[in-house]
Design a protein around this motif. Structure first.
Motif, mmCIF file in Angstrom:
data_model
loop_
_atom_site.group_PDB
_atom_site.id
_atom_site.type_symbol
_atom_site.label_atom_id
_atom_site.label_comp_id
_atom_site.label_asym_id
_atom_site.label_seq_id
_atom_site.Cartn_x
_atom_site.Cartn_y
_atom_site.Cartn_z
ATOM 1 N N GLU A 178 0.839 -1.199 0.000
ATOM 2 C CA GLU A 178 0.000 0.000 0.000
ATOM 3 C C GLU A 178 0.875 1.250 0.000
ATOM 4 N N MET A 179 1.929 1.226 0.796
ATOM 5 C CA MET A 179 2.819 2.388 0.880
ATOM 6 C C MET A 179 3.525 2.620 -0.453
ATOM 7 N N LYS A 180 3.991 1.532 -1.074
ATOM 8 C CA LYS A 180 4.688 1.652 -2.350
ATOM 9 C C LYS A 180 3.746 2.113 -3.457
ATOM 10 N N PHE A 181 2.507 1.594 -3.431
ATOM 11 C CA PHE A 181 1.509 2.004 -4.417
ATOM 12 C C PHE A 181 1.250 3.506 -4.313
ATOM 13 N N ALA A 182 1.090 3.980 -3.071
ATOM 14 C CA ALA A 182 0.848 5.408 -2.863
ATOM 15 C C ALA A 182 2.047 6.231 -3.330
ATOM 16 N N GLU A 183 3.242 5.733 -3.077
ATOM 17 C CA GLU A 183 4.452 6.437 -3.467
ATOM 18 C C GLU A 183 4.579 6.552 -4.992
ATOM 19 N N ILE A 184 4.206 5.483 -5.694
ATOM 20 C CA ILE A 184 4.361 5.452 -7.150
ATOM 21 C C ILE A 184 3.203 6.116 -7.874
ATOM 22 N N CYS A 185 1.974 5.809 -7.434
ATOM 23 C CA CYS A 185 0.783 6.160 -8.224
ATOM 24 C C CYS A 185 0.102 7.452 -7.799
ATOM 25 N N ASP A 186 0.213 7.841 -6.551
ATOM 26 C CA ASP A 186 -0.483 9.047 -6.104
ATOM 27 C C ASP A 186 0.061 10.329 -6.740
ATOM 28 N N PRO A 187 1.388 10.551 -6.752
ATOM 29 C CA PRO A 187 1.899 11.833 -7.282
ATOM 30 C C PRO A 187 1.451 12.161 -8.705
ATOM 31 N N PRO A 188 1.491 11.207 -9.673
ATOM 32 C CA PRO A 188 1.065 11.565 -11.038
ATOM 33 C C PRO A 188 -0.413 11.935 -11.137
ATOM 34 N N LEU A 189 -1.214 11.535 -10.140
ATOM 35 C CA LEU A 189 -2.648 11.811 -10.197
ATOM 36 C C LEU A 189 -3.038 13.085 -9.452
ATOM 37 N N GLN A 190 -2.102 13.644 -8.697
ATOM 38 C CA GLN A 190 -2.428 14.786 -7.844
ATOM 39 C C GLN A 190 -2.878 16.006 -8.634
ATOM 40 N N GLY A 191 -2.374 16.151 -9.847
ATOM 41 C CA GLY A 191 -2.743 17.325 -10.638
ATOM 42 C C GLY A 191 -4.087 17.217 -11.323
ATOM 43 N N PHE A 192 -4.756 16.091 -11.135
ATOM 44 C CA PHE A 192 -6.045 15.889 -11.807
ATOM 45 C C PHE A 192 -7.129 15.656 -10.752
#
Length: 458
Positions: A178-192
């Motif tokens: 879960e931590m790794k998923f958030a680290e990888i996938c959350d940042p690219p989605l933050q702008g949308f």
């Protein structure tokens, strides 16, 4: 489902009549190998070979993908947006624009599903442009990460020998994933924002990883929160993953119609109780969308089973003996007690249908405590039997033709687990206040929801 004789006009028919041929259109966007076919197979129950009938990696976005096993759905498949290639992106945008031009307001459109490529970069430039367009035009869009199990496998490989031998091994992998998923996938989605996303596991063919049904249910629930109620209803009908979504779709639509407020409703007036029950029956069955070409759920035999179950809820306690013969040993079956055993369940059928009950449902609907108990029990019983049937067939992918054995098993399972408890709840509710007090509000409707929520699968 074609047989609708003897019912009042159906709310489900009104809603589905407003929709196109197969009610729900979903645009699925993703590169070959990202798990599009498997996702569609597990969520909507459409055979993988139906989705992948074209040359691997090649698809035509305007082509409708349909299946006779799920007639409430049309899928459109778009290839992913490769770097340096603008054609696929423009085709997807033009598709959404064309749908709007066809008098389908884009704000009311069905959801789109974007599946990122399982590579080094979460979103390609084309993905980002498509997301901006969809959000700008208020197209319901959900990003689905389909290979979470691969991330879990990588995390597991990094465990120390001590962690591997620990009783907490699975918990450690889950937390770090879960931590790794958030680290990888959350940042690219933050702008949308606002942007919804979900993830799934076990959809890769031949991986040996169990399908994460909980994640698929979460995906369906996320979709529910994104779309309007009319679109959500047909989404709930079309999907074949979440029983909860089926239940909520059935109740949300059904309660708007002829039994809103249950006994206080005027929509049932001047109709016989039998017509009212048949209407409720068809409304609930329609929302579950089982693969039932033989109409086993809407034939007279299944209705008789339902009558055999709910007949005990109708008479007052002191009138039961005048309605049924030799009932003393089986009072728990009628909701007077609180338990029912597997050995006693067949007695429900053995007792047979009461002549008094059949005469009673043939009479014109009136606002009486007996009618209130009957309607409440029928909605609860049928919905919960559908819930049991859904569990019986959940892992049959693609959903196979419904059989009488499936139905009999679901009915028996409900009888032995919850039927008497449900009927006891209904009786206690109806007896705790005067009938006039109950029908002044939607308390009966809320009680039905509470009972279903208490006894449905979690």
């Amino acid at each position: 489902m074609t047989t609708r004789g003897g019912t009042l006009p159906l709310e489900t028919d009104k809603i589905l009549a407003k929709c196109p041929k197969y009610e729900l259109r979903v645009l699925v966007v993703g590169k070959s190998g990202t798990g599009k076919s498997s996702l569609i197979n597990h969520v909507f129950g459409i055979k993988q070979q139906v989705v992948s009938h074209q040359t691997r990696g090649i698809c035509k976005i305007d082509e409708e993908i349909t299946s006779p096993d799920n007639p409430h759905l049309i899928l459109h498949d778009s290839m992913g947006f490769e770097p340096g290639q603008a054609t696929n992106l423009q085709n997807a945008i033009d598709f959404l624009k064309a749908r709007s031009a066809e008098n389908v307001a884009i704000q009311d459109s069905s959801p789109c599903c974007l599946i990122p490529h399982a590579g080094s970069r979460v979103l390609e430039t084309g993905d980002e442009q498509f997301i901006r367009f969809a959000l700008d035009k208020k197209v319901p869009l959900i990003i689905v990460f389909t290979q979470f199990d691969k991330l879990q496998s990588l995390i597991e490989q990094e465990l120390t020998e001590e962690e591997m031998d620990s009783d907490e091994c699975e918990a450690i992998v889950a937390k770090r994933s879960e931590m790794k998923f958030a680290e990888i996938c959350d940042p690219p989605l933050q702008g949308f924002q606002p942007l919804q996303y979900a993830r799934t596991s076990g959809l890769t063919e031949g991986s040996g990883v169990p399908v994460d049904h909980g994640a698929l249910k979460a995906l369906v629930d996320t979709t529910r929160d994104m779309v309007k109620k009319s679109i959500w209803f047909v989404t709930a009908v079309a999907q074949r993953t979440s029983a909860r979504a089926k239940i909520e779709g059935s109740i949300d639509i059904g309660m708007q119609g002829y039994w809103h407020g249950l006994a206080s409703t005027t929509g049932l007036m001047n109709s016989s109780l039998k017509t009212c029950l048949k209407t409720i029956h068809f409304e609930i069955i329609a929302s579950w969308n089982f693969n039932d070409p033989d109409e086993l759920l809407t034939n007279g035999a299944f209705e008789q089973k339902m009558y055999s179950l709910i007949q005990f809820i109708v008479p007052e306690d002191n009138k039961i003996r005048s309605w049924f013969d030799n009932v003393d040993p089986f009072q728990t079956l009628m909701g007077i007690g609180t338990a029912i055993t597997a050995a006693a369940a067949p007695v429900l059928v053995a007792i047979g249908l009461s002549t008094m009950f059949m005469q009673w449902i043939g009479s014109v609907y009136n606002k009486t405590p007996e009618a209130l108990r009957c309607l409440m029990a029928y909605i609860c019983d049928l919905t919960l039997i559908m819930d049991h049937l859904f569990l019986e067939t959940l892992d049959l992918l693609p959903p196979r033709r419904l059989t009488q054995a499936h139905i009999d098993s679901a009915v028996e399972s409900y009888q032995t687990s919850s039927a008497a408890k449900v009927h006891t709840e209904v009786r206690m509710y109806a007896n705790r206040a005067t009938f006039a007090q109950i029908v002044k509000s939607n308390n009966a409707e809320e009680k039905v929801k509470d009972i279903i929520d208490l006894y449905c699968s979690k």
